[in-house]
Design a protein around this motif. Sequence first.
Motif, mmCIF file in Angstrom:
data_model
loop_
_atom_site.group_PDB
_atom_site.id
_atom_site.type_symbol
_atom_site.label_atom_id
_atom_site.label_comp_id
_atom_site.label_asym_id
_atom_site.label_seq_id
_atom_site.Cartn_x
_atom_site.Cartn_y
_atom_site.Cartn_z
ATOM 1 N N ASP A 120 0.834 -1.198 0.000
ATOM 2 C CA ASP A 120 0.000 0.000 0.000
ATOM 3 C C ASP A 120 0.872 1.253 0.000
ATOM 4 O O ASP A 120 0.592 2.209 -0.731
ATOM 5 N N MET A 121 1.926 1.253 0.809
ATOM 6 C CA MET A 121 2.828 2.414 0.834
ATOM 7 C C MET A 121 3.530 2.589 -0.504
ATOM 8 O O MET A 121 3.720 3.709 -0.979
ATOM 9 N N LYS A 122 3.900 1.482 -1.121
ATOM 10 C CA LYS A 122 4.558 1.563 -2.426
ATOM 11 C C LYS A 122 3.614 2.151 -3.468
ATOM 12 O O LYS A 122 4.021 2.963 -4.311
ATOM 13 N N SER A 123 2.348 1.724 -3.423
ATOM 14 C CA SER A 123 1.370 2.212 -4.399
ATOM 15 C C SER A 123 1.114 3.705 -4.244
ATOM 16 O O SER A 123 0.691 4.371 -5.182
ATOM 17 N N GLN A 124 1.362 4.233 -3.040
ATOM 18 C CA GLN A 124 1.201 5.663 -2.791
ATOM 19 C C GLN A 124 2.415 6.461 -3.258
ATOM 20 O O GLN A 124 2.420 7.685 -3.197
ATOM 21 N N GLY A 125 3.436 5.742 -3.686
ATOM 22 C CA GLY A 125 4.639 6.422 -4.166
ATOM 23 C C GLY A 125 5.594 6.845 -3.073
ATOM 24 O O GLY A 125 6.445 7.713 -3.279
ATOM 25 N N LYS A 126 5.478 6.252 -1.876
ATOM 26 C CA LYS A 126 6.385 6.607 -0.781
ATOM 27 C C LYS A 126 7.796 6.137 -1.092
ATOM 28 O O LYS A 126 8.001 5.080 -1.695
ATOM 29 N N GLY A 213 12.058 2.126 -24.904
ATOM 30 C CA GLY A 213 13.185 2.238 -23.985
ATOM 31 C C GLY A 213 13.161 3.417 -23.041
ATOM 32 O O GLY A 213 14.206 3.837 -22.540
ATOM 33 N N LEU A 214 11.988 3.969 -22.761
ATOM 34 C CA LEU A 214 11.916 5.126 -21.873
ATOM 35 C C LEU A 214 12.036 4.717 -20.408
ATOM 36 O O LEU A 214 11.606 3.629 -20.012
ATOM 37 N N ARG A 215 12.618 5.584 -19.610
ATOM 38 C CA ARG A 215 12.734 5.350 -18.173
ATOM 39 C C ARG A 215 11.407 5.668 -17.485
ATOM 40 O O ARG A 215 10.591 6.442 -18.011
ATOM 41 N N ALA A 216 11.215 5.119 -16.292
ATOM 42 C CA ALA A 216 9.981 5.375 -15.539
ATOM 43 C C ALA A 216 9.832 6.858 -15.186
ATOM 44 O O ALA A 216 8.718 7.375 -15.077
ATOM 45 N N GLY A 217 10.967 7.539 -15.043
ATOM 46 C CA GLY A 217 10.912 8.957 -14.696
ATOM 47 C C GLY A 217 10.590 9.885 -15.848
ATOM 48 O O GLY A 217 10.503 11.104 -15.660
ATOM 49 N N ALA A 218 10.382 9.326 -17.037
ATOM 50 C CA ALA A 218 10.155 10.155 -18.224
ATOM 51 C C ALA A 218 8.680 10.438 -18.488
ATOM 52 O O ALA A 218 8.357 11.180 -19.421
ATOM 53 N N PHE A 219 7.785 9.875 -17.691
ATOM 54 C CA PHE A 219 6.356 9.949 -18.041
ATOM 55 C C PHE A 219 5.604 11.132 -17.439
ATOM 56 O O PHE A 219 4.679 11.656 -18.064
ATOM 57 N N GLN A 220 5.961 11.558 -16.255
ATOM 58 C CA GLN A 220 5.158 12.567 -15.566
ATOM 59 C C GLN A 220 5.086 13.889 -16.339
ATOM 60 O O GLN A 220 4.066 14.576 -16.313
ATOM 61 N N ASN A 221 6.160 14.245 -17.040
ATOM 62 C CA ASN A 221 6.180 15.514 -17.791
ATOM 63 C C ASN A 221 6.043 15.316 -19.301
ATOM 64 O O ASN A 221 6.385 16.192 -20.079
ATOM 65 N N MET A 222 5.505 14.182 -19.692
ATOM 66 C CA MET A 222 5.444 13.854 -21.118
ATOM 67 C C MET A 222 4.254 14.492 -21.838
ATOM 68 O O MET A 222 3.155 14.593 -21.291
ATOM 69 N N ASN A 223 4.525 14.910 -23.085
ATOM 70 C CA ASN A 223 3.481 15.344 -24.011
ATOM 71 C C ASN A 223 3.740 14.652 -25.341
ATOM 72 O O ASN A 223 4.896 14.346 -25.684
ATOM 73 N N THR A 266 7.886 8.340 -10.626
ATOM 74 C CA THR A 266 8.694 7.122 -10.704
ATOM 75 C C THR A 266 8.328 6.117 -9.624
ATOM 76 O O THR A 266 8.201 4.909 -9.889
ATOM 77 N N ALA A 267 8.157 6.597 -8.396
ATOM 78 C CA ALA A 267 7.854 5.696 -7.273
ATOM 79 C C ALA A 267 6.517 4.991 -7.471
ATOM 80 O O ALA A 267 6.382 3.792 -7.197
ATOM 81 N N LYS A 268 5.529 5.722 -7.968
ATOM 82 C CA LYS A 268 4.204 5.133 -8.173
ATOM 83 C C LYS A 268 4.248 4.073 -9.268
ATOM 84 O O LYS A 268 3.659 2.992 -9.131
#
Length: 340
Positions: A120-126, A213-223, A266-268
Amino acid sequence: MNGLQATKQNQIAGQNQLEAIERQIAEKAPALHELTKEQLEQIAHIVLINSYADTMKKDIETIAADYQGEKQTFIDQRKSEHTKKGYQYAFISFETYLAKRGIDNPLKCTPELADGFILDMKSQGKAAATIRRNIAAISSFFRMINRYHPAIRNPFIGIAGTGLLPKKENAKRIESEIPTGNLKTFRKDIQTIIKNETCNELKVMLCFMAFRGLRAGAFQNMNIDGNRFYTTSKGKRIGGELPEVCIKALKEAGLKKTAPFAEWNTAKISAKLEYHVLKLYRAGKIGYRYSPHDLRHFYALTEYTKNKDIYKLKELLNHSSIAITEIYLQGLGVDLKKTA
C-alpha cells in the motif's frame, strides 16, 4: 499460524477430549480416585491449556485497552525529536491502512496485512527510505510489546525474506536476476506482463518502456504530438519518435496526448508494476520479478540485436556518449568483441 490460532486449536482439541472423558465418567460415574493415570494427565493438560488461553485473552484485552498509551510510551523513549516525529507518521500511516480494512485494533495485525501495508505504501509512491523507516518503527514497537505480552506477536517478523521490503536506494540490482541472455524468454515475459495489466495508463507506459526504452521517470512531464514524444528524463529534455505499437496502445487506452501521465511519478510506477509482477510471478505466469528498468533493458537488447548498431542505440537510449552505451550493454551480458 500465529500463537493465538495455535492456542485456539489446542483449546478446541482439548475441549473435545474433556467432553469425551466427561461422557466416559458419566457412563461409569467413577470417583476421582478411580480415574486412570492417563485420564488424570489428560484432564490436567486440558486445564492448563484453558488456563493459558484465558491468560492470553486477558493479556490481549488488557494491552489493547491501553494501546495508545503503550504507543506513546514507545515513541517518547526515542531520543531524537526527528525520530519521534518520523515514528508518529509511521503509526498514523499504519493505523490508517488498518482502519480502511476494518481493523480497529492495530495489535490484531496479521502477517498478510503487514505485507499489504508495504504494498500500500509503495502504491502511494512513498520513498524506499520512508517505507523502511515505517516498518522498522512498527516492528520495533511489536517487539517491545511481545517482550512483556507474549500473546502479542510481531506480524513483521521475517518480512525481509519476502522480497517486499524495498532495498536501500543505493543498492545495485544484479542483472543476472533477469533473462538477459535469453531474449525469447525475456520477450515472452514482457508480453505477458503487458497483456495482463488492467490499468490503462500503466499498460501504455509499459509499452513505451519495452518498445521505446523510456525510463519510468520520463512519463510525468510527457506530451505527445502525432507520433513524437517530448519529456524530461534525468533532468534533460528529450524527445523522439514512437513506434506504431506505442501509438496503437495509446489510442486503445483512450488517453489524451497532453500530459497523459501527469499523476504518475517514478515511485508510483515502480510500486504498481512490482505489485502486478509479483502476482504474475507467484502464479507462475512469468519466470522473473521485473522492474521498470528491466523493460528498458529489453528494449536495448532487442534494438542492438537487430543490426548491432551501437551508435543508433546510443541515440535511442539518450546516452551522453558511446562509452556509456558500451558499459550498458556489457552489463547486460553482451560481448561487444564478438558482435563487433
